[in-house]
Design an enzyme around this catalytic site. Structure first.
Site, short mmCIF file in Angstrom:
data_model
loop_
_atom_site.label_atom_id
_atom_site.label_comp_id
_atom_site.label_asym_id
_atom_site.label_seq_id
_atom_site.Cartn_x
_atom_site.Cartn_y
_atom_site.Cartn_z
N ASP A 1 0.86 -1.19 0.00
CA ASP A 1 0.00 0.00 0.00
C ASP A 1 0.89 1.23 0.00
O ASP A 1 2.02 1.19 0.51
CB ASP A 1 -0.90 0.01 1.25
CG ASP A 1 -2.20 0.76 1.03
OD1 ASP A 1 -2.15 1.97 0.74
OD2 ASP A 1 -3.27 0.14 1.17
N ASN A 2 0.39 2.33 -0.56
CA ASN A 2 1.13 3.59 -0.48
C ASN A 2 0.44 4.59 0.44
O ASN A 2 0.87 5.75 0.55
CB ASN A 2 1.32 4.20 -1.88
CG ASN A 2 0.01 4.63 -2.52
OD1 ASN A 2 -1.07 4.30 -2.04
ND2 ASN A 2 0.11 5.36 -3.62
N ASP B 1 3.86 2.27 -4.34
CA ASP B 1 2.83 2.71 -5.28
C ASP B 1 2.84 1.74 -6.46
O ASP B 1 3.84 1.65 -7.18
CB ASP B 1 3.13 4.13 -5.74
CG ASP B 1 2.12 4.68 -6.73
OD1 ASP B 1 1.28 3.91 -7.24
OD2 ASP B 1 2.18 5.90 -7.02
N SER C 1 -6.90 0.91 -5.01
CA SER C 1 -7.61 1.94 -5.76
C SER C 1 -8.44 2.77 -4.80
O SER C 1 -9.04 2.22 -3.87
CB SER C 1 -8.56 1.33 -6.80
OG SER C 1 -9.32 2.35 -7.44
N TYR D 1 -13.31 6.82 -12.18
CA TYR D 1 -13.35 5.54 -11.45
C TYR D 1 -13.96 4.44 -12.32
O TYR D 1 -13.39 3.36 -12.46
CB TYR D 1 -14.17 5.72 -10.17
CG TYR D 1 -14.23 4.48 -9.30
CD1 TYR D 1 -13.08 3.97 -8.70
CD2 TYR D 1 -15.44 3.84 -9.05
CE1 TYR D 1 -13.14 2.85 -7.89
CE2 TYR D 1 -15.51 2.72 -8.24
CZ TYR D 1 -14.35 2.23 -7.66
OH TYR D 1 -14.41 1.12 -6.85
N THR E 1 -20.28 -2.66 0.00
CA THR E 1 -19.86 -3.50 1.12
C THR E 1 -19.59 -2.61 2.33
O THR E 1 -19.17 -1.47 2.19
CB THR E 1 -18.58 -4.28 0.74
OG1 THR E 1 -18.83 -5.02 -0.46
CG2 THR E 1 -18.19 -5.27 1.83
#
Length: 330
Positions: free
Chosen positions: A34-35, A59, A78, A148, A178
């Site tokens: 993860d970034n 990244d 994302s 997106y 969710t």
């Protein structure tokens, strides 16, 4: 023979962190990546010293190097909320395109199976209800939400191209709304938005006339569906979500009842291209995965509300407008 190894991108996010937990529970060696552009380190704090968990801050739109073998890759990196992807539109497009391309290349080099996290947003504002996997969608490529929607549609296309041209083992999950613990309270999505307003004593904001519908799936059910899909032999998209549909107005009243608050519901203009109906057809998931959701909404919402109530006052009142100025959107 060593443990099977899985790379999970977006590991510090809501779904990514729950996936890390699930695969560790199943006996895998997990690499989280993860970034922190939208992820949160506290979502992985409980895994910091776990012998089967490794974390890499990176990244995925940059070249990815992983030492040794890999059996599976799950691409969940994302931005996923409107506040995020409207504020960082270029980064959103890049993680769906460049990031997916990098991970497809890594999967090919490692001979690993890759599962990508797609979304019900590929259906746009649907003209077919409920939405089946065969429906191609009703989308606005140049609208504000297009950054997106189109990132995810491209992600599906390039994944299937690698599947067909290179014979790469790929899986595509189309995730519907969710919810559950570790959601960001102020990320703009309906459940944390309503619960945050209730906890702060604010009126609940409904956009439009409130007749638009959503279908909410509890996180444990979602993770189970994703896990089964990864281990299946089906390479085409599969809807994973809860088909129990509710209007936003009715849902707001449910939240008021759950939280025991006395606020009223107020109405504001509907955002551009906000879908009016969102309900998954899960016939395919039932058939090929033997999967359907088990947690009813009242049970899942109580668990989620208890999680939000446990947050500090600082987290409760933290602005959703996170500073993304350090990220390159060129």
């Amino acid at each position: 023979m060593g443990l099977k190894k899985v790379l999970i991108t977006g590991a510090a996010g809501f779904l990514g962190s729950h996936l890390c937990d699930r695969f560790i529970h199943e006996g895998y060696q997990v690499i989280g990546m993860d970034n922190f552009i939208t992820g949160d380190k506290k979502n992985l704090a409980h895994l910091k010293n776990h012998e089967n968990f490794t974390f890499i801050e990176h990244d995925v739109t940059k070249f990815i190097k992983i030492e040794g073998n890999l059996d599976y890759i799950l691409h969940f990196a994302s931005p996923a909320s409107p506040i995020d992807y409207l504020k960082i539109p270029i980064q959103t497009l890049k993680v769906g395109s460049l990031g997916t391309h990098n991970l497809l290349g890594l999967a090919r080099a490692k001979k690993a199976r890759l599962l990508i996290a797609s979304t019900s947003e590929v259906y746009g504002d649907p003209l077919v209800h409920p939405q089946t996997e065969e429906y191609y969608g009703n989308v606005n490529t140049i609208g504000p939400r297009g950054v997106y929607d189109e990132a995810k549609r491209f992600q599906e296309s390039i994944t299937m191209a690698y599947n067909r041209f290179h014979g790469l083992e790929t899986r595509i999950v189309r995730i519907f709304n969710t919810y559950g613990p570790r959601m960001r309270l102020n990320d703009g999505r309906v459940i944390p938005a309503f619960m945050g307003q209730a906890l702060r004593g604010e009126d609940l904001t409904v956009f439009g006339d409130g007749k638009q519908t959503r279908s909410f799936c509890y996180v444990d059910d979602q993770i189970e569906g994703i896990y089964r899909l990864l281990l299946s032999d089906y390479s085409y998209p599969v809807n994973i979500g809860n088909p129990h549909e509710i209007t936003i107005s009715d849902f707001a009243e449910e939240i008021i009842k759950l939280t025991g608050t006395t606020q009223k519901v107020i109405y504001k203009d509907l955002p551009v291209d906000d879908p009016m109906q969102r309900q998954p057809d899960i016939t395919l998931a039932k058939k090929i995965l033997g999967w359907e959701p088990k947690v009813n909404r009242s049970e899942g919402m109580k668990i989620t509300f208890d999680y939000f109530k446990s947050l500090s006052e600082e987290e409760l009142n933290k602005s959703e407008h996170k500073d993304f100025s350090s990220y390159n959107n060129k």
